[in-house]
Motif scaffolding. Structure first.
Motif, PDB file in Angstrom:
ATOM      1  N   PHE A   3       0.803  -1.333  -0.047  1.00 23.21           N
ATOM      2  CA  PHE A   3       0.088  -0.007  -0.183  1.00 23.21           C
ATOM      3  C   PHE A   3       0.805   1.286   0.056  1.00 23.21           C
ATOM      4  CE2 PHE A   3      -2.413   3.197   2.282  1.00 23.21           C
ATOM      5  CZ  PHE A   3      -3.664   3.407   1.328  1.00 23.21           C
ATOM      6  N   ALA A   4       1.820   0.974   0.785  1.00 25.07           N
ATOM      7  CA  ALA A   4       2.905   2.266   0.786  1.00 25.07           C
ATOM      8  C   ALA A   4       3.647   2.701  -0.628  1.00 25.07           C
ATOM      9  CB  ALA A   4       3.917   2.280   1.826  1.00 25.07           C
ATOM     10  N   GLU A   6       2.450   1.732  -3.229  1.00 31.73           N
ATOM     11  CA  GLU A   6       1.191   2.402  -4.327  1.00 31.73           C
ATOM     12  C   GLU A   6       0.964   3.680  -4.241  1.00 31.73           C
ATOM     13  OE1 GLU A   6      -3.261   1.587  -5.340  1.00 31.73           O
ATOM     14  OE2 GLU A   6      -2.209  -0.259  -4.961  1.00 31.73           O
ATOM     15  N   ILE A   7       1.028   4.250  -2.947  1.00 32.49           N
ATOM     16  CA  ILE A   7       0.668   5.610  -2.642  1.00 32.49           C
ATOM     17  C   ILE A   7       1.821   6.434  -3.234  1.00 32.49           C
ATOM     18  CG2 ILE A   7       0.585   7.189  -0.728  1.00 32.49           C
ATOM     19  CD1 ILE A   7      -1.937   5.737  -1.088  1.00 32.49           C
ATOM     20  N   SER A  10       1.475   6.608  -6.964  1.00 29.36           N
ATOM     21  CA  SER A  10       0.652   7.458  -7.349  1.00 29.36           C
ATOM     22  C   SER A  10       1.063   8.909  -7.253  1.00 29.36           C
ATOM     23  CB  SER A  10      -0.583   7.214  -6.496  1.00 29.36           C
ATOM     24  OG  SER A  10      -1.056   5.947  -6.701  1.00 29.36           O
ATOM     25  N   PHE A  11       1.886   9.296  -6.123  1.00 26.86           N
ATOM     26  CA  PHE A  11       2.389  10.748  -5.877  1.00 26.86           C
ATOM     27  C   PHE A  11       3.377  11.030  -7.035  1.00 26.86           C
ATOM     28  CE2 PHE A  11       5.096  13.650  -3.745  1.00 26.86           C
ATOM     29  CZ  PHE A  11       4.403  14.633  -3.576  1.00 26.86           C
TER      30      PHE A  11
END
Length: 56
Positions: A3-4, A6-7, A10-11
């Motif tokens: 999840f980290a 992917e974040i 995305s950023f």
């Protein structure tokens, strides 16, 4: 942990869309499409990059 990542990706895709696509899919047709979309406009490149990141 995923999840980290992917974040962070995305950023990065919002700031430099083709780098986010490269990190997600490598050097292929998705990267070429994103570079072309970024040449036409910044927003289509961001949308495509986020689509690729969230799909895969």
């Amino acid at each position: 942990m995923q999840f980290a990542t992917e974040i962070l990706t995305s950023f990065l895709a919002i700031i430099v869309p083709f780098v986010g696509v490269f990190l997600e899919r490598g050097c292929g047709i998705d990267l070429l499409i994103n570079v072309i979309l970024c040449c036409f406009g910044y927003i289509p490149g961001i949308i495509h990059a986020l689509y690729i990141i969230l799909k895969y």
